[in-house]
Motif scaffolding. Structure first.
Motif, PDB file in Angstrom:
ATOM      1  N   LYS A  29       0.834  -1.206   0.000  1.00  0.00           N
ATOM      2  CA  LYS A  29       0.000   0.000   0.000  1.00  0.00           C
ATOM      3  C   LYS A  29       0.869   1.257   0.000  1.00  0.00           C
ATOM      4  O   LYS A  29       0.566   2.234  -0.703  1.00  0.00           O
ATOM      5  N   LYS A  30       1.959   1.246   0.761  1.00  0.00           N
ATOM      6  CA  LYS A  30       2.831   2.416   0.840  1.00  0.00           C
ATOM      7  C   LYS A  30       3.496   2.690  -0.511  1.00  0.00           C
ATOM      8  O   LYS A  30       3.549   3.849  -0.958  1.00  0.00           O
ATOM      9  N   VAL A  31       3.991   1.644  -1.169  1.00  0.00           N
ATOM     10  CA  VAL A  31       4.608   1.809  -2.485  1.00  0.00           C
ATOM     11  C   VAL A  31       3.573   2.288  -3.503  1.00  0.00           C
ATOM     12  O   VAL A  31       3.862   3.142  -4.355  1.00  0.00           O
ATOM     13  N   PHE A  32       2.366   1.756  -3.410  1.00  0.00           N
ATOM     14  CA  PHE A  32       1.297   2.175  -4.321  1.00  0.00           C
ATOM     15  C   PHE A  32       0.994   3.664  -4.150  1.00  0.00           C
ATOM     16  O   PHE A  32       0.829   4.394  -5.132  1.00  0.00           O
ATOM     17  N   ASP A  33       0.896   4.116  -2.904  1.00  0.00           N
ATOM     18  CA  ASP A  33       0.615   5.530  -2.637  1.00  0.00           C
ATOM     19  C   ASP A  33       1.721   6.425  -3.196  1.00  0.00           C
ATOM     20  O   ASP A  33       1.441   7.473  -3.788  1.00  0.00           O
ATOM     21  N   SER A  35       3.720   5.697  -5.683  1.00  0.00           N
ATOM     22  CA  SER A  35       3.642   5.618  -7.151  1.00  0.00           C
ATOM     23  C   SER A  35       2.578   6.555  -7.683  1.00  0.00           C
ATOM     24  O   SER A  35       2.772   7.243  -8.698  1.00  0.00           O
ATOM     25  N   CYS A  36       1.423   6.609  -7.005  1.00  0.00           N
ATOM     26  CA  CYS A  36       0.346   7.505  -7.425  1.00  0.00           C
ATOM     27  C   CYS A  36       0.765   8.964  -7.283  1.00  0.00           C
ATOM     28  O   CYS A  36       0.451   9.797  -8.138  1.00  0.00           O
ATOM     29  N   GLU A  37       1.498   9.267  -6.202  1.00  0.00           N
ATOM     30  CA  GLU A  37       1.954  10.641  -5.989  1.00  0.00           C
ATOM     31  C   GLU A  37       2.925  11.075  -7.089  1.00  0.00           C
ATOM     32  O   GLU A  37       2.835  12.186  -7.615  1.00  0.00           O
ATOM     33  N   ILE A  38       3.835  10.184  -7.451  1.00  0.00           N
ATOM     34  CA  ILE A  38       4.764  10.484  -8.542  1.00  0.00           C
ATOM     35  C   ILE A  38       4.004  10.643  -9.855  1.00  0.00           C
ATOM     36  O   ILE A  38       4.287  11.546 -10.650  1.00  0.00           O
ATOM     37  N   GLY A  39       3.020   9.787 -10.083  1.00  0.00           N
ATOM     38  CA  GLY A  39       2.216   9.868 -11.299  1.00  0.00           C
ATOM     39  C   GLY A  39       1.473  11.185 -11.404  1.00  0.00           C
ATOM     40  O   GLY A  39       1.383  11.785 -12.488  1.00  0.00           O
ATOM     41  N   ARG A  40       0.940  11.676 -10.284  1.00  0.00           N
ATOM     42  CA  ARG A  40       0.227  12.961 -10.294  1.00  0.00           C
ATOM     43  C   ARG A  40       1.174  14.104 -10.642  1.00  0.00           C
ATOM     44  O   ARG A  40       0.815  15.013 -11.395  1.00  0.00           O
ATOM     45  N   MET A  41       2.378  14.050 -10.104  1.00  0.00           N
ATOM     46  CA  MET A  41       3.367  15.087 -10.418  1.00  0.00           C
ATOM     47  C   MET A  41       3.749  15.056 -11.894  1.00  0.00           C
ATOM     48  O   MET A  41       3.874  16.103 -12.544  1.00  0.00           O
ATOM     49  N   MET A  42       3.928  13.853 -12.426  1.00  0.00           N
ATOM     50  CA  MET A  42       4.287  13.718 -13.842  1.00  0.00           C
ATOM     51  C   MET A  42       3.173  14.264 -14.736  1.00  0.00           C
ATOM     52  O   MET A  42       3.442  14.974 -15.716  1.00  0.00           O
ATOM     53  N   LEU A  43       1.926  13.945 -14.401  1.00  0.00           N
ATOM     54  CA  LEU A  43       0.803  14.446 -15.190  1.00  0.00           C
ATOM     55  C   LEU A  43       0.754  15.969 -15.189  1.00  0.00           C
ATOM     56  O   LEU A  43       0.537  16.599 -16.225  1.00  0.00           O
ATOM     57  N   LYS A  44       0.960  16.574 -14.019  1.00  0.00           N
ATOM     58  CA  LYS A  44       0.949  18.032 -13.913  1.00  0.00           C
ATOM     59  C   LYS A  44       2.033  18.656 -14.790  1.00  0.00           C
ATOM     60  O   LYS A  44       1.763  19.598 -15.546  1.00  0.00           O
ATOM     61  N   ILE A  45       3.249  18.109 -14.719  1.00  0.00           N
ATOM     62  CA  ILE A  45       4.367  18.634 -15.510  1.00  0.00           C
ATOM     63  C   ILE A  45       4.081  18.502 -17.002  1.00  0.00           C
ATOM     64  O   ILE A  45       4.279  19.443 -17.784  1.00  0.00           O
ATOM     65  N   ILE A  46       3.601  17.333 -17.419  1.00  0.00           N
ATOM     66  CA  ILE A  46       3.345  17.085 -18.843  1.00  0.00           C
ATOM     67  C   ILE A  46       2.222  17.966 -19.360  1.00  0.00           C
ATOM     68  O   ILE A  46       2.322  18.569 -20.445  1.00  0.00           O
ATOM     69  N   LEU A  47       1.132  18.081 -18.599  1.00  0.00           N
ATOM     70  CA  LEU A  47      -0.011  18.888 -19.039  1.00  0.00           C
ATOM     71  C   LEU A  47       0.369  20.356 -19.190  1.00  0.00           C
ATOM     72  O   LEU A  47       0.009  21.004 -20.180  1.00  0.00           O
ATOM     73  N   GLU A  48       1.096  20.885 -18.224  1.00  0.00           N
ATOM     74  CA  GLU A  48       1.477  22.291 -18.293  1.00  0.00           C
ATOM     75  C   GLU A  48       2.522  22.546 -19.378  1.00  0.00           C
ATOM     76  O   GLU A  48       2.502  23.596 -20.038  1.00  0.00           O
ATOM     77  N   SER A  49       3.415  21.590 -19.599  1.00  0.00           N
ATOM     78  CA  SER A  49       4.416  21.747 -20.664  1.00  0.00           C
ATOM     79  C   SER A  49       3.755  21.705 -22.036  1.00  0.00           C
ATOM     80  O   SER A  49       4.080  22.506 -22.924  1.00  0.00           O
ATOM     81  N   TYR A  50       2.811  20.781 -22.196  1.00  0.00           N
ATOM     82  CA  TYR A  50       2.107  20.667 -23.474  1.00  0.00           C
ATOM     83  C   TYR A  50       1.269  21.916 -23.724  1.00  0.00           C
ATOM     84  O   TYR A  50       1.176  22.410 -24.852  1.00  0.00           O
TER      85      TYR A  50
END
Length: 233
Positions: A29-33, A35-50
């Motif tokens: 559960k800790k690793v999953f949480d 991973s989701c946090e990193i994924g949210r950061m990646m989405l934010k960076i990609i969306l704003e860059s695009y």
């Protein structure tokens, strides 16, 4: 900034490993949480860059940039907050209109603030479970926490969208007389009923109701494996 946070999050693996040994269920559960946090950061960076790329390459004559707006999208990894540029333009009849380029270019067909992936996940779960159970399952198996009221509201919006699409198709059929461009010698049709649990006023149980379901298709075709699928469904 977010990129620095993302780099720091990459070091969390070492922190987890150096902690005392924990039950696998807790570790998973800790690793999953994380991973989701990193994924949210990646989405934010990609969306704003695009979004920034689209701003630079847009038709500046037709699309006047009016600054950025903060927004949120609920994803299977959790809520992602990001900023995007809004543009002023004109619609077909000359009225003022507002446009968000990433929504168009990336086909972000959201249901309210829910991403399509999350909406589909909720819809699949709610077909076999109550809204309370659905909210619990989604909250425990994704990075997004929802309430039973949120699940209910999403399903209502999905139903409204489906109803609008069906109404538009019926109207088109009536206007054209239901005539198409394709002719078949044989068309398969299967019909069945699905019994739905109903709820009346005050959330009291109501008698079940049957929803008729029909499928038409032209035949079968290989799926590239050992199975076949319906053709022209």
């Amino acid at each position: 900034n977010d990129q620095e946070k993302l780099t720091k999050e990459g070091c969390m693996m070492n922190i987890i490993v150096t902690e005392k040994v924990m039950p696998f269920k807790e570790l998973e559960k800790k690793v999953f949480d994380y991973s989701c946090e990193i994924g949210r950061m990646m989405l934010k960076i990609i969306l704003e860059s695009y979004d920034e790329q689209l701003r630079e390459n847009r038709n500046k004559k037709d699309l006047r940039c009016k600054g950025t707006r903060q927004t949120t999208i609920k994803t299977i990894m959790g809520e992602v907050e990001y900023s995007r540029n809004v543009y002023q333009t004109q619609d077909e009849v000359g009225h003022k209109a507002w446009v968000y380029l990433p929504d168009q270019e990336m086909q972000m067909d959201k249901i309210g603030f829910f991403s399509t992936n999350l909406a589909e996940k909720i819809a699949n779960v709610v077909t076999d479970n109550s809204y309370h159970t659905t909210a619990e399952i989604i909250s425990n198996t994704s990075g997004q926490s929802i309430s039973h009221g949120g699940a209910w509201l999403l399903v209502q919006r999905l139903g409204e969208r489906i109803s609008e699409e069906e109404t538009a198709r019926v109207k088109e059929m009536e206007e054209t007389g239901g005539k198409g461009t394709k002719e078949l010698k044989l068309l398969f049709e299967e019909m069945d009923g699905v019994w739905l649990k109903m709820q009346g006023k005050g959330h009291k149980k109501a008698p079940k109701q049957e929803m008729k379901v029909a499928t038409m298709y032209e035949g079968w075709e290989d799926d590239g494996g050992s199975c076949s699928r319906l053709a022209g469904k």
